[in-house]
Design an enzyme around this catalytic site. Sequence first.
Site, short mmCIF file in Angstrom:
data_model
loop_
_atom_site.label_atom_id
_atom_site.label_comp_id
_atom_site.label_asym_id
_atom_site.label_seq_id
_atom_site.Cartn_x
_atom_site.Cartn_y
_atom_site.Cartn_z
CD GLU A 42 -1.57 -2.43 1.74
OE1 GLU A 42 -0.36 -2.60 1.99
OE2 GLU A 42 -2.43 -3.31 1.93
CG PHE A 99 -8.82 -9.91 13.19
CD1 PHE A 99 -7.53 -10.41 13.39
CD2 PHE A 99 -9.30 -9.86 11.88
CE1 PHE A 99 -6.76 -10.84 12.32
CE2 PHE A 99 -8.54 -10.29 10.81
CZ PHE A 99 -7.26 -10.78 11.04
CD GLN A 100 -7.03 -7.38 9.60
OE1 GLN A 100 -8.11 -7.07 9.11
NE2 GLN A 100 -6.03 -7.87 8.88
CB VAL A 114 15.37 10.00 -0.18
CG1 VAL A 114 16.20 10.40 1.03
CG2 VAL A 114 14.23 10.98 -0.40
CG PHE A 129 22.67 10.70 1.46
CD1 PHE A 129 23.08 11.62 0.51
CD2 PHE A 129 21.98 11.16 2.57
CE1 PHE A 129 22.81 12.97 0.67
CE2 PHE A 129 21.71 12.51 2.74
CZ PHE A 129 22.13 13.42 1.79
C1 LIG Z 1 18.51 14.16 0.32
C2 LIG Z 1 17.90 15.51 0.10
C3 LIG Z 1 18.70 16.62 -0.04
C4 LIG Z 1 18.15 17.88 -0.32
N1 LIG Z 1 18.97 18.94 -0.51
C5 LIG Z 1 18.46 20.12 -0.96
C6 LIG Z 1 19.30 21.20 -1.34
O1 LIG Z 1 20.53 21.14 -1.24
N2 LIG Z 1 18.72 22.31 -1.84
C7 LIG Z 1 17.37 22.43 -1.98
O2 LIG Z 1 16.90 23.45 -2.47
N3 LIG Z 1 16.55 21.45 -1.59
C8 LIG Z 1 17.06 20.30 -1.11
N4 LIG Z 1 16.21 19.28 -0.75
C9 LIG Z 1 14.76 19.52 -0.84
C10 LIG Z 1 14.27 20.39 0.34
O3 LIG Z 1 14.09 19.58 1.48
C11 LIG Z 1 12.94 21.10 -0.01
O4 LIG Z 1 11.97 20.14 -0.32
C12 LIG Z 1 13.08 22.06 -1.20
O5 LIG Z 1 14.18 22.92 -1.03
C13 LIG Z 1 11.83 22.89 -1.31
O6 LIG Z 1 11.76 23.52 -2.56
P1 LIG Z 1 10.69 24.68 -2.76
O7 LIG Z 1 11.09 25.87 -1.95
O8 LIG Z 1 10.48 24.86 -4.21
O9 LIG Z 1 9.48 23.99 -2.01
P2 LIG Z 1 7.91 23.97 -2.01
O10 LIG Z 1 7.48 23.38 -0.78
O11 LIG Z 1 7.44 23.39 -3.26
O12 LIG Z 1 7.66 25.54 -1.95
C14 LIG Z 1 6.78 26.20 -2.74
C15 LIG Z 1 6.26 27.41 -1.99
O13 LIG Z 1 5.55 28.19 -2.93
C16 LIG Z 1 4.23 28.42 -2.47
N5 LIG Z 1 3.41 28.49 -3.68
C17 LIG Z 1 2.82 27.49 -4.38
N6 LIG Z 1 2.22 27.97 -5.49
C18 LIG Z 1 2.45 29.31 -5.50
C19 LIG Z 1 2.12 30.34 -6.40
N7 LIG Z 1 1.43 30.11 -7.51
N8 LIG Z 1 2.52 31.60 -6.10
C20 LIG Z 1 3.21 31.87 -4.95
N9 LIG Z 1 3.57 30.92 -4.06
C21 LIG Z 1 3.20 29.65 -4.35
C22 LIG Z 1 3.90 27.30 -1.53
O14 LIG Z 1 2.94 27.73 -0.58
C23 LIG Z 1 5.28 27.03 -0.90
O15 LIG Z 1 5.51 27.81 0.25
C24 LIG Z 1 16.74 18.02 -0.43
C25 LIG Z 1 15.92 16.91 -0.27
C26 LIG Z 1 16.48 15.67 -0.02
C27 LIG Z 1 15.58 14.48 0.12
C1 LIG Z 2 12.53 5.08 5.08
C2 LIG Z 2 13.87 5.68 5.34
N1 LIG Z 2 14.78 5.00 6.07
C3 LIG Z 2 16.02 5.53 6.30
C4 LIG Z 2 16.35 6.76 5.80
C5 LIG Z 2 17.74 7.35 6.03
N2 LIG Z 2 18.47 7.37 4.74
C6 LIG Z 2 18.49 8.43 3.93
S1 LIG Z 2 19.34 8.19 2.53
C7 LIG Z 2 19.72 6.60 2.97
C8 LIG Z 2 20.57 5.74 2.07
C9 LIG Z 2 19.94 5.47 0.74
O1 LIG Z 2 20.65 4.43 0.15
P1 LIG Z 2 20.45 4.03 -1.37
O2 LIG Z 2 19.02 3.97 -1.70
O3 LIG Z 2 21.26 2.82 -1.64
O4 LIG Z 2 21.06 5.30 -2.13
P2 LIG Z 2 22.61 5.77 -2.16
O5 LIG Z 2 22.69 6.95 -1.26
O6 LIG Z 2 23.45 4.62 -1.76
O7 LIG Z 2 22.84 6.11 -3.60
C10 LIG Z 2 19.18 6.29 4.22
C11 LIG Z 2 19.36 5.00 4.93
C12 LIG Z 2 15.35 7.45 5.07
N3 LIG Z 2 15.57 8.65 4.57
N4 LIG Z 2 14.15 6.87 4.82
#
Ligand SMILES: Cc1cc2nc3c(=O)[nH]c(=O)nc-3n(C[C@H](O)[C@H](O)[C@H](O)COP(=O)(O)OP(=O)(O)OC[C@H]3O[C@@H](n4cnc5c(N)ncnc54)[C@H](O)[C@@H]3O)c2cc1C
Ligand SMILES: Cc1ncc(C[n+]2csc(CCOP(=O)(O)OP(=O)(O)O)c2C)c(N)n1
Length: 577
Positions: free
Chosen positions: A50, A112-113, A385, A470
Amino acid sequence: MSKKVADQIAEILVVAGVKRIYGVVGDSLNGITDSLRRQEKIDWVHVRHEEAGAFAAGAEAHLTGNLAVCAGSCGPGNLHLINGLFDCHRSAVPVLAIAAHIPTSEIGSSYFQETQPETLFRECSHYCKLVSDPDQMPRVLEEAIRAAVGQRGVAVIVISGDTALKDAIDAPVSNVAGLLPARPLVRPVDNDLDKLAALLNASRRVTLLCGSGCAGAHEELLALGSKLKSPMVHALRGKEHVEWDNPFDVGMTGLIGFSSGYYAMKNCDTLLMLGTDFPYRQFYPEGGVHIAQLDVRPENLGRRAAIELGLVGDVGATIEALLPRLHEKTDTSHLDDARSDYREARKGLDELAKDHPGKELIHPQQIAKVLSELAADDAVFTADVGLPTVWAARYLAMNGKRRLIGSFWHGSMANAMPQAIGAQCAYPNRQVISMSGDGGFSMLMGDFLTLAQVGLPVKVVVFNNSALGFIELEQKSTGFINTGTDFKNPNFAAMAEAVGVRGIRIERPDDVRRGIAEALDHDGPVLVDAVVNRMELAMPPKVQVEMAKGFSVYMLKAVLDGRAGDLIELARSNVLR
Ligand SMILES: Cc1cc2nc3c(=O)[nH]c(=O)nc-3n(C[C@H](O)[C@H](O)[C@H](O)COP(=O)(O)OP(=O)(O)OC[C@H]3O[C@@H](n4cnc5c(N)ncnc54)[C@H](O)[C@@H]3O)c2cc1C
Ligand SMILES: Cc1ncc(C[n+]2csc(CCOP(=O)(O)OP(=O)(O)O)c2C)c(N)n1
Ligand SMILES: [Mg+2]
């Protein structure tokens, strides 16, 4: 046969434009799945888990902007939805979850569940209500749909199997215009626009930080950049909307961003945030820099950096109203400096993606770059991620037609392949590419079988580094001994072949282009098992020591950048205290 509540649910979903429901059946859901079967208007997409169904619905909603639906049977069936629903909710995409419940007569008896779905889903939804009487319908479902679509996020209806099988009351169902009112166009009042214009007109070096709220406003953004001669930094979720055909773009900022993005924000005298909620406070400029922010959600203003002007409005409409109030700047030096920093940063990163003849190890960057070069013009990319998010952010070139989805807010592993399922269901004729980690892929690997079963030609590219890479890098760079990060992986390509999906294993840099081209050309699902370098030194150059204080991830950058001096400095200030 009289109309049942389940039939009414199916009818309303058709009016709401729902094409399919992702889920796993169960006795508490039987009434609903049977209505769908008889009605023949909404497909049941039979996933294996799911959680994958919820991710898939989220991807469909992200790409189409329309309501998407997932469902789980009572107890464990709907608990499995939760992680995926958190992702949908944090990503602000309209998803309805149907959480089936135990028999009404047993609620409250530790049956159950039994769980308490209304409590469980509360945190990951705008709306979560129990339907316990046919009289509540169609109102409750309609409210749920309006909450998901209007507030952008998740809505949940909880319904016992016996309630779904009761006779429906004879009540009118809303038409589309009543059920799905269009989004309003919001614009700041003139006085606020004047204030913003005065601030921008008085500033010499304006930088724009642009997020996903800039979707659909590319032309307006370019007009603003041109008038202000301002560099544009993007946040990750803004990449697909901002980066392309944009002479003002200077890359992403943040942990995995470009140094040019960081410097363009640091070296400005005014920062204007446009439709972004960029979360990492360490990257905002400090002291003496004016910050103004525009967002449609007032509650998102000022929560990441101290702003002196907050405006509520739509990016496109607001820029349009702002432009006539702005004086055209002539000094391009701030933009020129930022562009030159960007070219340097880009050059360094592109160097890392090159295939050096005779080398044995494949750089993961090379895989991402070749994917970007060979993918279709309107390809949909999903990225896990972990390091795949890094490679996607840095090496995928957007063009206004391509899309990029990840678990960018909730940050859950295993998002990419399930999201690719939703993307491919929504767009059967588009190329959909899942950039999966070996950890992410194997976490929800059961749903790889869904590609073969449902006939979805998704291209799954597994970045097989035999590690939770990572986290391994984080552990290494912060002084931890690697623990729990290694994998003993199978040959994923052979595994794919065994389940009836084309498998291509790439083990040498020389084979990358051919292997990926073959995968993209294949008329059906494919798994590319890309055996890549485990310890990839890939973080951005020129991260300053002062950014790293108390923030260990920066040590990672110092290590990866080979700047031992900085590392010792960082270790002194962060670890050796
Ligand atoms: C492993 C990992 C690493 C990451 N590293 C980075 C990084 O280095 N740099 C980075 O930038 N991000 C990174 N992120 C993502 C980060 O966590 C955020 O999700 C991202 O930066 C958000 O982007 P945004 O500001 O466009 O977000 P959103 O949440 O999409 O922001 C949009 C904003 O605009 C508003 N909005 C929507 N429509 C409109 C409109 N029409 N007019 C005006 N406002 C509007 C919304 O209300 C919201 O506040 C990473 C994520 C992961 C998983
Ligand atoms: C559900 C969940 N468990 C653990 C983590 C912590 N975490 C973030 S990135 C990562 C490693 C991801 O490994 P992989 O998918 O092999 O990608 P790689 O970074 O090796 O390219 C982990 C364990 C997470 N973000 N989400
Ligand atoms: Mg890995």
